[in-house]
Enzyme design. Structure first.
Site, PDB file in Angstrom:
ATOM      1  CB  CYS A 260      -0.931  -0.002   1.207  1.00 56.77           C
ATOM      2  SG  CYS A 260      -2.197  -1.242   1.036  1.00 56.77           S
TER       3      CYS A 260
HETATM    4  N1  LIG Z   1      -3.911  -4.799   1.328  1.00 60.52           N
HETATM    5  C1  LIG Z   1      -4.248  -3.691   1.959  1.00 60.52           C
HETATM    6  O1  LIG Z   1      -3.928  -3.507   3.152  1.00 60.52           O
HETATM    7  C2  LIG Z   1      -5.057  -2.634   1.255  1.00 60.52           C
HETATM    8  C3  LIG Z   1      -5.662  -1.608   2.002  1.00 60.52           C
HETATM    9  C4  LIG Z   1      -6.411  -0.647   1.340  1.00 60.52           C
HETATM   10  C5  LIG Z   1      -6.545  -0.701  -0.035  1.00 60.52           C
HETATM   11  N2  LIG Z   1      -5.924  -1.691  -0.745  1.00 60.52           N
HETATM   12  C6  LIG Z   1      -6.122  -1.732  -2.202  1.00 60.52           C
HETATM   13  O2  LIG Z   1      -7.173  -2.667  -2.469  1.00 60.52           O
HETATM   14  C7  LIG Z   1      -6.909  -3.392  -3.695  1.00 60.52           C
HETATM   15  C8  LIG Z   1      -6.837  -4.874  -3.411  1.00 60.52           C
HETATM   16  O3  LIG Z   1      -5.755  -5.114  -2.541  1.00 60.52           O
HETATM   17  P1  LIG Z   1      -5.494  -6.546  -1.886  1.00 60.52           P
HETATM   18  O4  LIG Z   1      -4.370  -6.343  -0.934  1.00 60.52           O
HETATM   19  O5  LIG Z   1      -6.772  -7.128  -1.399  1.00 60.52           O
HETATM   20  O6  LIG Z   1      -4.987  -7.363  -3.156  1.00 60.52           O
HETATM   21  P2  LIG Z   1      -4.700  -8.940  -3.248  1.00 60.52           P
HETATM   22  O7  LIG Z   1      -3.635  -9.110  -4.254  1.00 60.52           O
HETATM   23  O8  LIG Z   1      -4.509  -9.491  -1.858  1.00 60.52           O
HETATM   24  O9  LIG Z   1      -6.067  -9.542  -3.802  1.00 60.52           O
HETATM   25  C9  LIG Z   1      -6.613  -9.215  -5.052  1.00 60.52           C
HETATM   26  C10 LIG Z   1      -7.452 -10.378  -5.532  1.00 60.52           C
HETATM   27  O10 LIG Z   1      -8.122 -10.007  -6.730  1.00 60.52           O
HETATM   28  C11 LIG Z   1      -8.212 -11.177  -7.543  1.00 60.52           C
HETATM   29  N3  LIG Z   1      -8.576 -10.820  -8.922  1.00 60.52           N
HETATM   30  C12 LIG Z   1      -7.807 -10.277  -9.901  1.00 60.52           C
HETATM   31  N4  LIG Z   1      -8.540 -10.108 -11.031  1.00 60.52           N
HETATM   32  C13 LIG Z   1      -9.795 -10.561 -10.761  1.00 60.52           C
HETATM   33  C14 LIG Z   1     -11.003 -10.649 -11.504  1.00 60.52           C
HETATM   34  N5  LIG Z   1     -11.101 -10.263 -12.789  1.00 60.52           N
HETATM   35  N6  LIG Z   1     -12.094 -11.158 -10.912  1.00 60.52           N
HETATM   36  C15 LIG Z   1     -12.035 -11.569  -9.634  1.00 60.52           C
HETATM   37  N7  LIG Z   1     -10.917 -11.516  -8.876  1.00 60.52           N
HETATM   38  C16 LIG Z   1      -9.818 -11.009  -9.432  1.00 60.52           C
HETATM   39  C17 LIG Z   1      -6.848 -11.814  -7.354  1.00 60.52           C
HETATM   40  O11 LIG Z   1      -6.857 -13.169  -7.765  1.00 60.52           O
HETATM   41  C18 LIG Z   1      -6.635 -11.641  -5.852  1.00 60.52           C
HETATM   42  O12 LIG Z   1      -7.145 -12.728  -5.111  1.00 60.52           O
HETATM   43  C19 LIG Z   1      -5.622  -2.785  -4.242  1.00 60.52           C
HETATM   44  O13 LIG Z   1      -5.935  -1.752  -5.123  1.00 60.52           O
HETATM   45  C20 LIG Z   1      -4.928  -2.222  -3.003  1.00 60.52           C
HETATM   46  O14 LIG Z   1      -4.058  -1.155  -3.325  1.00 60.52           O
HETATM   47  C21 LIG Z   1      -5.202  -2.672  -0.132  1.00 60.52           C
END
Ligand SMILES: NC(=O)c1ccc[n+]([C@@H]2O[C@H](COP(=O)([O-])OP(=O)(O)OC[C@H]3O[C@@H](n4cnc5c(N)ncnc54)[C@H](O)[C@@H]3O)[C@@H](O)[C@H]2O)c1
Length: 415
Positions: A260
């Site tokens: 992040c």
């Molecule tokens: N991790 C954090 O602490 C956090 C906090 C706030 C915001 N974010 C933001 O939230 C978003 C997600 O982060 P995350 O950490 O959960 O990511 P992650 O990589 O843990 O998970 C993302 C998921 O999306 C899935 N995915 C990809 N394409 C897809 C599709 N077409 N259909 C369905 N699933 C699909 C992937 O397989 C994966 O399981 C990012 O933009 C990140 O910057 C993350």
């Protein structure tokens, strides 16, 4: 309400679990079949405090078939937006997920809201997501609603952060979609900030980038303090009581990392550059952070020759309470030390399996075994590291583990 969540990573999983716990009927859709299989066995695919207990309690449908979302009132987009080599974010998964939603909208009879939760550069929902959704032949704001509601949870503490937010930001394309999301979150005791889509996207970036600035600031103060023989943590304590400053994110050390803070800082710099604006403060925050991690290696070199020495690493995840190693500083440090000929032994309570995929040549061991190395470096402040016996050891601490100060030779990066 019938809610679908696309992407069941750290954010999607928490959103799905919490909204199901609040009584909604939730479907999660992911392209990762392994995660879907785990969820259907009620196994939590990521390490997240309290998530396993909630998953055991609630009934969530997990599937890789996006058509299962067709009855939804709200579809959350929670897919990943990873960094590209130039620091900008890849929208590949956002566009992929949005195309799948568009194919559903084409057939869909009832109204539905698409809520972007992934972190995206200001303008993305309006300029990328909505045009793809409208390829369905339906019109945004009339046939379907659009919101951008950024997520501020901390990995590992996601459930508690989602259930007890300090604010809720709702960027709305159409007023009625914003009203519906407000209604969904009505049990939360938190101020709701209702803005347009672009502003919501920027609030997320500005928040994270402010935190990175605070970290690089205290690291800079820390580097000066170290030269002067001043304990930076005492300085930070004295500063933090000022309500305008606060104590959080004033922990000097080897810098910020992770999927992040680092990713969002690089993305905002890249976004500003694309506008023709040079964000000099943000570039300096990044550059200071890149130099900070190397200070630990310099200190280590002061005490042992790197070539042929065994170095024990305590902590691999980018922060405590997660198994996530994306953009972890441990990756940079391990690469540097291996290149210099050190033999590495590592321990982390959660992240060893993930790290082993990237670094099979490292020996993964118990903390006691790691402490037998010629020198030990601490890269993540896991609480259990406060209970180890460091007596007689050489320890270079990147995170301020107090107990490690009993070591024979102890050096902190900024103290
Ligand atoms: N991790 C954090 O602490 C956090 C906090 C706030 C915001 N974010 C933001 O939230 C978003 C997600 O982060 P995350 O950490 O959960 O990511 P992650 O990589 O843990 O998970 C993302 C998921 O999306 C899935 N995915 C990809 N394409 C897809 C599709 N077409 N259909 C369905 N699933 C699909 C992937 O397989 C994966 O399981 C990012 O933009 C990140 O910057 C993350």
């Amino acid at each position: 309400m019938r809610i679908s969540v696309m992407g069941c990573g750290h954010v999607g999983l928490v959103v799905a679990a919490c909204l199901a716990k609040l009584g909604n009927k939730v479907t999660v859709v992911d392209i990762d079949e392994q995660k879907i299989a785990q969820l259907n066995r009620k196994v939590c695919p990521v390490y997240e405090e309290d998530a396993a207990e909630i998953l055991a309690e609630v009934d969530i449908e997990a599937t890789s078939d996006h058509h299962r979302m067709s009855g939804s009132d709200i579809i959350y987009i929670c897919v990943d937006t990873p960094s590209k080599a130039d620091g900008s974010i890849s929208l590949e998964h956002i566009t992929g997920a949005t195309k799948q939603i568009a194919s559903i909208l084409k057939q869909k009879k009832g109204h539905c809201i698409i809520a972007v939760k992934s972190t995206v550069i200001p303008g993305t929902t309006e300029d990328v997501v909505i045009p793809i959704l409208e390829t369905s032949g339906k019109v945004a704001g009339r046939d379907f609603g659009v919101c951008m509601t950024p997520e501020f949870l901390r990995e590992g503490k996601g459930i508690s952060d989602f259930m007890h937010p300090d604010r809720i930001v709702i960027g709305e394309y159409d007023r009625s979609s914003g009203d519906m999301l407000c209604n969904l979150y009505h049990t939360f005791d938190a101020p709701v900030v209702r803005v347009n889509l672009k502003t919501a996207e920027m609030i997320k970036y500005a928040s994270n980038v402010f935190l990175t600035t605070k970290v690089s600031f205290i690291n800079e103060i820390g580097n000066i303090c170290k030269q002067l023989g001043i304990d930076t943590y005492e300085v930070a304590k004295g500063m933090g009581y000022d309500e305008r400053i606060g104590h959080k994110f004033l922990n000097a050390g080897i810098g910020f990392a992770g999927p992040c803070l680092l990713k969002d800082l690089k993305a905002l710099i890249a976004g500003a550059n694309q506008l023709g604006y040079e964000p000099r403060l943000l570039e300096e925050v990044l550059s200071l952070n890149e130099q900070q991690v190397l200070k630990l290696v310099e200190l280590l070199r002061k005490h042992i020759p790197l070539e042929g020495s065994s170095v024990g690493i305590l902590g691999l995840s980018y922060k405590p309470m997660t198994d996530d190693i994306k953009d972890s500083l441990a990756i940079d440090i391990a690469n540097t030390l291996l290149k210099e000929g050190a033999v590495l032994k590592a321990y982390d309570p959660q992240a060893m399996p993930n790290f082993e995929i990237l670094f099979p040549q490292i020996e993964y061991a118990t903390p006691e075994e790691v402490l037998k190395c010629d020198a030990i470096i601490i890269l993540t402040e896991w609480e259990e590291f406060e209970r180890l016996n460091y007596r007689g050891k050489i320890v270079i601490d990147g995170r301020r583990v107090l107990k490690a100060q009993e070591a024979m030779i102890y050096e902190g990066v900024c103290w």
